[in-house]
Design a protein around this motif. Structure first.
Motif, mmCIF file in Angstrom:
data_model
loop_
_atom_site.group_PDB
_atom_site.id
_atom_site.type_symbol
_atom_site.label_atom_id
_atom_site.label_comp_id
_atom_site.label_asym_id
_atom_site.label_seq_id
_atom_site.Cartn_x
_atom_site.Cartn_y
_atom_site.Cartn_z
ATOM 1 N N PHE A 76 0.813 -1.174 0.089
ATOM 2 C CA PHE A 76 0.065 0.016 0.045
ATOM 3 C C PHE A 76 1.019 1.072 0.005
ATOM 4 O O PHE A 76 1.666 1.333 0.855
ATOM 5 C CB PHE A 76 -1.034 -0.035 1.395
ATOM 6 C CG PHE A 76 -1.898 1.051 1.248
ATOM 7 C CD1 PHE A 76 -3.124 1.098 0.537
ATOM 8 C CD2 PHE A 76 -1.516 2.252 1.866
ATOM 9 C CE1 PHE A 76 -4.189 2.128 0.518
ATOM 10 C CE2 PHE A 76 -2.496 3.358 1.956
ATOM 11 C CZ PHE A 76 -3.621 3.117 1.307
ATOM 12 N N PHE A 77 0.498 2.084 -1.020
ATOM 13 C CA PHE A 77 1.534 3.196 -1.024
ATOM 14 C C PHE A 77 0.682 4.740 -0.670
ATOM 15 O O PHE A 77 -0.470 4.518 -0.984
ATOM 16 C CB PHE A 77 1.982 3.545 -2.464
ATOM 17 C CG PHE A 77 3.190 2.528 -2.902
ATOM 18 C CD1 PHE A 77 3.688 1.650 -1.878
ATOM 19 C CD2 PHE A 77 3.503 2.289 -4.248
ATOM 20 C CE1 PHE A 77 4.319 0.808 -2.443
ATOM 21 C CE2 PHE A 77 4.483 1.365 -4.818
ATOM 22 C CZ PHE A 77 4.969 0.801 -3.577
ATOM 23 N N ASP A 78 1.009 5.416 0.181
ATOM 24 C CA ASP A 78 0.341 6.669 0.480
ATOM 25 C C ASP A 78 1.451 7.683 0.246
ATOM 26 O O ASP A 78 2.314 8.027 1.129
ATOM 27 C CB ASP A 78 -0.161 6.639 1.757
ATOM 28 C CG ASP A 78 -0.897 7.715 2.181
ATOM 29 O OD1 ASP A 78 -1.118 8.743 1.346
ATOM 30 O OD2 ASP A 78 -1.611 7.742 3.281
ATOM 31 N N TRP A 92 3.847 -7.646 -14.538
ATOM 32 C CA TRP A 92 2.628 -6.763 -14.776
ATOM 33 C C TRP A 92 2.672 -6.131 -13.338
ATOM 34 O O TRP A 92 2.798 -6.810 -12.432
ATOM 35 C CB TRP A 92 1.532 -7.646 -14.976
ATOM 36 C CG TRP A 92 1.453 -8.243 -16.249
ATOM 37 C CD1 TRP A 92 2.419 -8.490 -17.149
ATOM 38 C CD2 TRP A 92 0.183 -8.395 -16.814
ATOM 39 N NE1 TRP A 92 1.797 -8.707 -18.364
ATOM 40 C CE2 TRP A 92 0.332 -8.934 -18.213
ATOM 41 C CE3 TRP A 92 -1.336 -8.393 -16.482
ATOM 42 C CZ2 TRP A 92 -0.690 -9.443 -19.053
ATOM 43 C CZ3 TRP A 92 -2.323 -8.835 -17.212
ATOM 44 C CH2 TRP A 92 -1.922 -9.004 -18.593
ATOM 45 N N LEU A 93 2.786 -4.827 -13.533
ATOM 46 C CA LEU A 93 2.289 -3.898 -12.223
ATOM 47 C C LEU A 93 0.897 -3.256 -12.538
ATOM 48 O O LEU A 93 0.676 -2.729 -13.492
ATOM 49 C CB LEU A 93 3.526 -2.714 -12.300
ATOM 50 C CG LEU A 93 3.444 -1.884 -11.416
ATOM 51 C CD1 LEU A 93 4.236 -2.173 -10.147
ATOM 52 C CD2 LEU A 93 4.110 -0.599 -11.719
ATOM 53 N N THR A 97 4.839 4.622 -12.671
ATOM 54 C CA THR A 97 4.994 3.013 -12.961
ATOM 55 C C THR A 97 6.378 2.417 -12.764
ATOM 56 O O THR A 97 6.433 1.648 -11.943
ATOM 57 C CB THR A 97 4.741 2.565 -14.195
ATOM 58 O OG1 THR A 97 5.221 3.246 -15.436
ATOM 59 C CG2 THR A 97 3.074 2.577 -14.647
ATOM 60 N N LYS A 98 7.382 3.234 -13.458
ATOM 61 C CA LYS A 98 8.716 2.525 -13.298
ATOM 62 C C LYS A 98 9.219 2.700 -11.591
ATOM 63 O O LYS A 98 10.030 1.713 -11.259
ATOM 64 C CB LYS A 98 9.788 3.341 -14.258
ATOM 65 C CG LYS A 98 9.343 2.833 -15.888
ATOM 66 C CD LYS A 98 10.450 3.267 -16.831
ATOM 67 C CE LYS A 98 9.986 2.739 -18.156
ATOM 68 N NZ LYS A 98 11.080 3.278 -19.102
ATOM 69 N N ILE A 99 8.898 3.865 -11.282
ATOM 70 C CA ILE A 99 9.455 3.879 -9.921
ATOM 71 C C ILE A 99 8.521 2.960 -8.849
ATOM 72 O O ILE A 99 9.454 2.560 -7.967
ATOM 73 C CB ILE A 99 8.753 5.600 -9.151
ATOM 74 C CG1 ILE A 99 9.762 6.456 -10.313
ATOM 75 C CG2 ILE A 99 9.089 5.800 -7.780
ATOM 76 C CD1 ILE A 99 9.060 7.988 -10.084
ATOM 77 N N HIS A 100 7.362 2.715 -8.814
ATOM 78 C CA HIS A 100 6.783 1.957 -8.245
ATOM 79 C C HIS A 100 7.155 0.368 -8.503
ATOM 80 O O HIS A 100 7.346 -0.454 -7.558
ATOM 81 C CB HIS A 100 5.361 1.792 -8.225
ATOM 82 C CG HIS A 100 4.804 3.072 -7.715
ATOM 83 N ND1 HIS A 100 3.302 3.641 -7.830
ATOM 84 C CD2 HIS A 100 5.210 4.130 -7.072
ATOM 85 C CE1 HIS A 100 3.271 4.743 -7.295
ATOM 86 N NE2 HIS A 100 4.174 5.045 -6.558
#
Length: 188
Positions: free
Chosen positions: A28-30, A68-69, A172-175
């Protein structure tokens, strides 16, 4: 079209028989620009590659070594799946328009509202399944309110894409790197 219905799709894709060996992680990212669950599925072994056709372009979206992200933004009516090839290059962004995103027994999910927007790295944008959405409305599978939600969400996202303001494309690439780092650290 007999299987036309609202479908709940989970980020772990546990029912995906094509993928016979995988690695999976979620978090979970906030943070500024995004709040919600992000899942990462690394495809290790498959039964066969999966190709899709966009006009005259044949694109491989699943093969061994692909990743797949998927983003499940909290409170949003869309989910974004970014497909990366074995070299880590984006193959496509696939935006599902959905009724809602949620979590069930620790598994992020989205309720698919048929409409999809596909963006290729070349900048080409494709709309998909408009006829399925219209059929779902005329068949009574969805109400007019759900139909309008899908159309409105798709229109908003298309405008953001045109203005280069759809932030998830830039995250996307960072995550992906962050989840890959978490995955590699838990293996030792």
């Amino acid at each position: 079209m007999n299987d036309l219905k609202l479908k709940r799709k989970y980020g772990d894709r546990a029912d995906w028989l094509r993928v016979v060996q995988r690695e999976f992680i979620q978090d979970f990212f906030d943070e500024e620009g995004f709040k919600g669950y992000v899942t990462l599925l690394m495809v290790i072994k498959i039964t066969e590659p999966l190709y899709v056709l966009y006009r005259d372009k044949r694109v491989c979206i699943v093969d061994e070594g692909y990743t797949w992200l998927q983003h499940f933004p909290e409170g949003a009516r869309h989910s974004v799946t970014t497909m990366f090839n074995s070299k880590g290059e984006v193959v496509q962004w696939y935006i599902d328009i959905c009724l809602q995103n949620g979590i069930d027994n620790g598994r992020p999910w989205m309720d698919d509202l048929f409409l999809d927007i596909i963006i290729l790295p070349t900048g080409e944008v494709f709309n998909k399944d408009t006829e399925e959405l219209e059929l779902a409305l005329s068949s009574g599978i969805i109400a007019e309110e759900q139909f309008n939600i899908a159309i409105s969400e798709a229109d908003t996202i298309k405008k953001q894409i045109e203005a280069n303001e759809f932030d998830l494309l830039h995250l996307t690439k960072i995550h992906k790197e962050r989840l890959e780092l978490q995955m590699s650290s838990r293996q030792f």
